[in-house]
Design an enzyme around this catalytic site. Structure first.
Site, PDB file in Angstrom:
ATOM      1  N   LEU A 105       0.837  -1.223   0.000  1.00  0.00           N
ATOM      2  CA  LEU A 105       0.000   0.000   0.000  1.00  0.00           C
ATOM      3  C   LEU A 105       0.853   1.247   0.000  1.00  0.00           C
ATOM      4  O   LEU A 105       0.484   2.278  -0.540  1.00  0.00           O
ATOM      5  CB  LEU A 105      -0.884   0.021   1.256  1.00  0.00           C
ATOM      6  CG  LEU A 105      -1.969  -1.032   1.352  1.00  0.00           C
ATOM      7  CD1 LEU A 105      -2.582  -1.023   2.740  1.00  0.00           C
ATOM      8  CD2 LEU A 105      -3.037  -0.770   0.302  1.00  0.00           C
ATOM      9  N   ASN A 109       9.864   5.959   5.129  1.00  0.00           N
ATOM     10  CA  ASN A 109      11.321   5.894   5.282  1.00  0.00           C
ATOM     11  C   ASN A 109      11.740   4.674   6.080  1.00  0.00           C
ATOM     12  O   ASN A 109      12.843   4.188   5.954  1.00  0.00           O
ATOM     13  CB  ASN A 109      11.831   7.141   6.008  1.00  0.00           C
ATOM     14  CG  ASN A 109      11.712   8.351   5.116  1.00  0.00           C
ATOM     15  OD1 ASN A 109      11.971   8.269   3.926  1.00  0.00           O
ATOM     16  ND2 ASN A 109      11.303   9.462   5.696  1.00  0.00           N
ATOM     17  N   PHE A 110      10.842   4.205   6.934  1.00  0.00           N
ATOM     18  CA  PHE A 110      11.245   3.168   7.879  1.00  0.00           C
ATOM     19  C   PHE A 110      10.392   1.915   7.813  1.00  0.00           C
ATOM     20  O   PHE A 110      10.772   0.886   8.329  1.00  0.00           O
ATOM     21  CB  PHE A 110      11.179   3.734   9.306  1.00  0.00           C
ATOM     22  CG  PHE A 110      11.849   5.063   9.390  1.00  0.00           C
ATOM     23  CD1 PHE A 110      13.212   5.131   9.490  1.00  0.00           C
ATOM     24  CD2 PHE A 110      11.122   6.245   9.299  1.00  0.00           C
ATOM     25  CE1 PHE A 110      13.851   6.356   9.517  1.00  0.00           C
ATOM     26  CE2 PHE A 110      11.750   7.470   9.336  1.00  0.00           C
ATOM     27  CZ  PHE A 110      13.125   7.526   9.438  1.00  0.00           C
ATOM     28  N   GLY A 111       9.219   2.042   7.206  1.00  0.00           N
ATOM     29  CA  GLY A 111       8.319   0.896   7.211  1.00  0.00           C
ATOM     30  C   GLY A 111       7.723   0.631   5.841  1.00  0.00           C
ATOM     31  O   GLY A 111       7.739   1.492   4.953  1.00  0.00           O
ATOM     32  N   VAL A 113       4.108  -0.907   4.193  1.00  0.00           N
ATOM     33  CA  VAL A 113       2.741  -1.244   4.586  1.00  0.00           C
ATOM     34  C   VAL A 113       2.084  -2.043   3.470  1.00  0.00           C
ATOM     35  O   VAL A 113       2.080  -1.620   2.315  1.00  0.00           O
ATOM     36  CB  VAL A 113       1.919   0.032   4.881  1.00  0.00           C
ATOM     37  CG1 VAL A 113       0.516  -0.327   5.336  1.00  0.00           C
ATOM     38  CG2 VAL A 113       2.600   0.867   5.961  1.00  0.00           C
ATOM     39  N   LYS A 138       1.988  -3.499   8.769  1.00  0.00           N
ATOM     40  CA  LYS A 138       3.231  -2.719   8.681  1.00  0.00           C
ATOM     41  C   LYS A 138       4.398  -3.547   9.194  1.00  0.00           C
ATOM     42  O   LYS A 138       4.307  -4.188  10.238  1.00  0.00           O
ATOM     43  CB  LYS A 138       3.081  -1.443   9.513  1.00  0.00           C
ATOM     44  CG  LYS A 138       4.242  -0.479   9.338  1.00  0.00           C
ATOM     45  CD  LYS A 138       3.868   0.880   9.907  1.00  0.00           C
ATOM     46  CE  LYS A 138       4.989   1.875   9.807  1.00  0.00           C
ATOM     47  NZ  LYS A 138       4.616   3.189  10.253  1.00  0.00           N
ATOM     48  N   ASP A 283       4.472  14.766  14.177  1.00  0.00           N
ATOM     49  CA  ASP A 283       4.590  14.796  12.711  1.00  0.00           C
ATOM     50  C   ASP A 283       3.205  14.907  12.078  1.00  0.00           C
ATOM     51  O   ASP A 283       2.884  14.194  11.132  1.00  0.00           O
ATOM     52  CB  ASP A 283       5.296  13.518  12.224  1.00  0.00           C
ATOM     53  CG  ASP A 283       5.760  13.634  10.774  1.00  0.00           C
ATOM     54  OD1 ASP A 283       5.820  14.765  10.251  1.00  0.00           O
ATOM     55  OD2 ASP A 283       6.045  12.603  10.157  1.00  0.00           O
TER      56      ASP A 283
HETATM   57  N1  LIG Z   1      -3.878   1.603   7.723  1.00  0.00           N
HETATM   58  C1  LIG Z   1      -3.553   1.901   6.473  1.00  0.00           C
HETATM   59  N2  LIG Z   1      -4.441   1.714   5.478  1.00  0.00           N
HETATM   60  C2  LIG Z   1      -4.114   2.033   4.209  1.00  0.00           C
HETATM   61  N3  LIG Z   1      -2.921   2.536   3.810  1.00  0.00           N
HETATM   62  C3  LIG Z   1      -1.987   2.726   4.754  1.00  0.00           C
HETATM   63  C4  LIG Z   1      -2.249   2.429   6.124  1.00  0.00           C
HETATM   64  N4  LIG Z   1      -1.150   2.728   6.838  1.00  0.00           N
HETATM   65  C5  LIG Z   1      -0.255   3.217   5.961  1.00  0.00           C
HETATM   66  N5  LIG Z   1      -0.732   3.204   4.703  1.00  0.00           N
HETATM   67  C6  LIG Z   1      -0.021   3.644   3.489  1.00  0.00           C
HETATM   68  O1  LIG Z   1       1.365   3.386   3.637  1.00  0.00           O
HETATM   69  C7  LIG Z   1       2.134   4.598   3.587  1.00  0.00           C
HETATM   70  C8  LIG Z   1       3.318   4.520   4.546  1.00  0.00           C
HETATM   71  O2  LIG Z   1       2.850   4.325   5.867  1.00  0.00           O
HETATM   72  P1  LIG Z   1       3.509   5.016   7.128  1.00  0.00           P
HETATM   73  O3  LIG Z   1       3.493   6.498   6.924  1.00  0.00           O
HETATM   74  O4  LIG Z   1       2.869   4.505   8.356  1.00  0.00           O
HETATM   75  O5  LIG Z   1       5.016   4.474   7.018  1.00  0.00           O
HETATM   76  P2  LIG Z   1       6.291   5.076   7.729  1.00  0.00           P
HETATM   77  O6  LIG Z   1       7.447   4.259   7.312  1.00  0.00           O
HETATM   78  O7  LIG Z   1       6.049   5.184   9.199  1.00  0.00           O
HETATM   79  O8  LIG Z   1       6.368   6.535   7.118  1.00  0.00           O
HETATM   80  P3  LIG Z   1       7.251   7.768   7.605  1.00  0.00           P
HETATM   81  O9  LIG Z   1       8.421   7.761   6.697  1.00  0.00           O
HETATM   82  O10 LIG Z   1       6.329   8.949   7.371  1.00  0.00           O
HETATM   83  O11 LIG Z   1       7.589   7.578   9.046  1.00  0.00           O
HETATM   84  C9  LIG Z   1       1.116   5.687   3.893  1.00  0.00           C
HETATM   85  O12 LIG Z   1       1.466   6.902   3.310  1.00  0.00           O
HETATM   86  C10 LIG Z   1      -0.188   5.139   3.301  1.00  0.00           C
HETATM   87  O13 LIG Z   1      -0.263   5.420   1.926  1.00  0.00           O
END
Ligand SMILES: Nc1ncnc2c1ncn2[C@@H]1O[C@H](COP(=O)(O)OP(=O)(O)OP(=O)(O)O)[C@@H](O)[C@H]1O
Length: 453
Positions: A105, A109-111, A113, A138, A283
């Protein structure tokens, strides 16, 4: 012996022998060096994996409730400051065979999904046996990166402590059994329309401005919490036929001023809840707000909620190549890393700006490196075209240089409610109804992982 031909043959064979010995010794040395290199690599990776194993074991242990009591001094602190005392609650554990992974999805930067499908933990009927709940899964972007796994574990513990609230992304559960092998899965509700920032940008062209400004009537100076009665005339959402009435569009194929107002109220509502825990998000930006088909929103991405030295975002302002989200940060957060509810309020003001510019970049004419000086000298985002002056005034209050003079989220929610009560009461009723339904459906999520049904 003097036969030059024979001498040549003899010399030739001596040369060949010498060359063979030389190549043999050379080859042997190369082989020896290669074996040495392999042994060194093997030892190093063994040491690394031993280090990783113990780091993963520490993360795993940290998730369990140690029974250690939280010091009184921490009890009223924001969640991120007492993260070490927040356990992962065992009732959230999902049997991994009940979880099926699907397409990606999004990647942060770190995860990473992925979409997933979850089977009920204890189906009671054949019907229940068949149904699947769409979820988001995630995991760490790089499974061998201990820092990423540890950040994800912290995000999970925060989400356990946050609980469920309609405008906040709800945790469904997690798969922690393989954590010691480097695999941690955090499972949340699936939000079907992606992030709000992308949605606004993609739907810019269909935006309908329903704001009616009555230029004939002289507006008195806007007061903060008590919208003037004249606002009823100056701030109405019209229906196509011309009736002055709130327009509520339920389909995602539409985007109107009333939607922007509703999103603003919902973000404030979710933030008010987080602030009451208390949790500082750190954030808040539309890229971290997710949208559902019914136009309710979820505040997401609590990875930033924990102050993490290793996160590039949090490198001090003078470190090189730091991707600090400066355009969303308050001056004190940027300058001395002071993150509080008040710095979240500043970011909320920027979210309002993003909403009413349909995903516009804050301070579009200012270079990133000049943003701080610009803010420090009193520069603020301009009033967006489709934004009522009263909402712009709210933004400006959120951007007060002095944190203590910014409104709290409770005050902001009150403001929105009062404002909508006067200008768009039907819209307010609609949003409140939707949120009641969302609360109901979130409370049913626990059913999916409860083993004692
Ligand atoms: N519960 C969800 N349902 C649908 N899409 C999701 C969901 N959670 C995350 N996503 C998708 O995945 C993308 C990345 O998720 P997320 O921002 O949690 O990752 P992150 O690695 O923590 O990002 P960051 O670099 O901002 O810390 C989101 O921008 C969104 O498009």
């Amino acid at each position: 012996d003097d036969d030059p031909e024979k001498k040549e043959v003899k010399d030739g064979s001596t040369f060949t022998k010498r060359a063979l010995v030389f190549f043999f010794i050379y080859g042997f040395l190369v082989l020896l060096a290669f074996i040495g290199f392999l042994v060194w690599r093997l030892r190093r990776s063994k040491n690394e994996s031993r280090r990783n194993d113990s780091a993963l074991q520490n993360i795993y242990n940290g998730m369990r409730d140690t029974g250690e009591e939280m010091p009184d001094s921490l009890k009223n602190c924001p969640l991120d400051e007492k993260i070490d005392y927040l356990p992962y609650k065992k009732q959230y554990e999902i049997a991994k065979e009940n979880l099926e992974k699907k397409n990606v999805l999004g990647k942060g930067n770190f995860g990473i999904v992925k979409k997933g499908m979850l089977r009920m933990a204890k189906p009671k009927t054949e019907e229940e046996e068949k149904i699947r709940l769409p979820v988001a899964i995630k995991s760490a972007a790089n499974p061998y990166d201990i820092v990423q796994t540890s950040m994800l574990a912290e995000e999970l513990r925060l989400m356990c402590a946050i609980g469920k609230f309609p405008n906040v992304l709800a945790l469904i559960g997690a798969v922690t059994v393989d954590l010691r092998k480097g695999c941690l899965l955090v499972v949340t509700e699936f939000v079907d329309c992606g992030d709000l920032h992308t949605f606004l940008r993609d739907n810019k062209d269909i935006f309908e401005n329903h704001l009616v400004e009555d230029k004939t009537e002289k507006c008195e100076p806007d007061s903060y919490l008590t919208p003037l009665s004249t606002k009823r005339k100056t701030y109405l959402y019209t229906q196509e036929g011309g009736d002055q009435e709130t327009v509520i569009k339920e389909s995602l194929k539409s985007l109107a001023t009333s939607d922007l107002l509703s999103f603003g109220l919902q973000i404030a509502n979710g933030m008010q809840y987080l602030a009451s825990i208390p949790l500082v998000h750190r954030d808040l930006a539309l890229r971290n707000v997710l949208l559902k088909k019914n136009k309710t929103i979820r505040i997401a991405d609590f990875g930033m909620a924990k102050k993490h030295e290793s996160k590039d975002y949090y490198k001090p302002k003078n470190s090189k190549n730091n991707p600090v989200p400066i355009r969303w940060m308050s001056p004190e957060a940027y300058y001395c890393m002071r993150f509080t509810q008040q710095s979240d309020v500043w970011s909320f003001g920027i979210c309002l700006y993003e909403l009413f510019t349909l995903g516009g970049l804050p301070y579009p004419d200012v270079k990133s490196e000049d943003v701080y000086t610009y803010m420090h000298n009193g520069g603020r985002c301009f009033q967006p075209e489709h934004c009522h002056v009263e909402l712009y005034n709210l933004m400006k209050l959120c951007w007060n240089q002095k944190p203590e003079l910014r409104p709290t989220f409770s005050v902001i929610v009150e403001y929105f409610i009062e404002h909508m009560n006067t200008s768009a009461p039907q819209l307010l009723e609609y949003v409140e109804r939707m949120l009641r339904e969302e609360a109901k459906s979130q409370s049913q999520l626990d059913e999916w992982i409860r083993m004692d049904r």
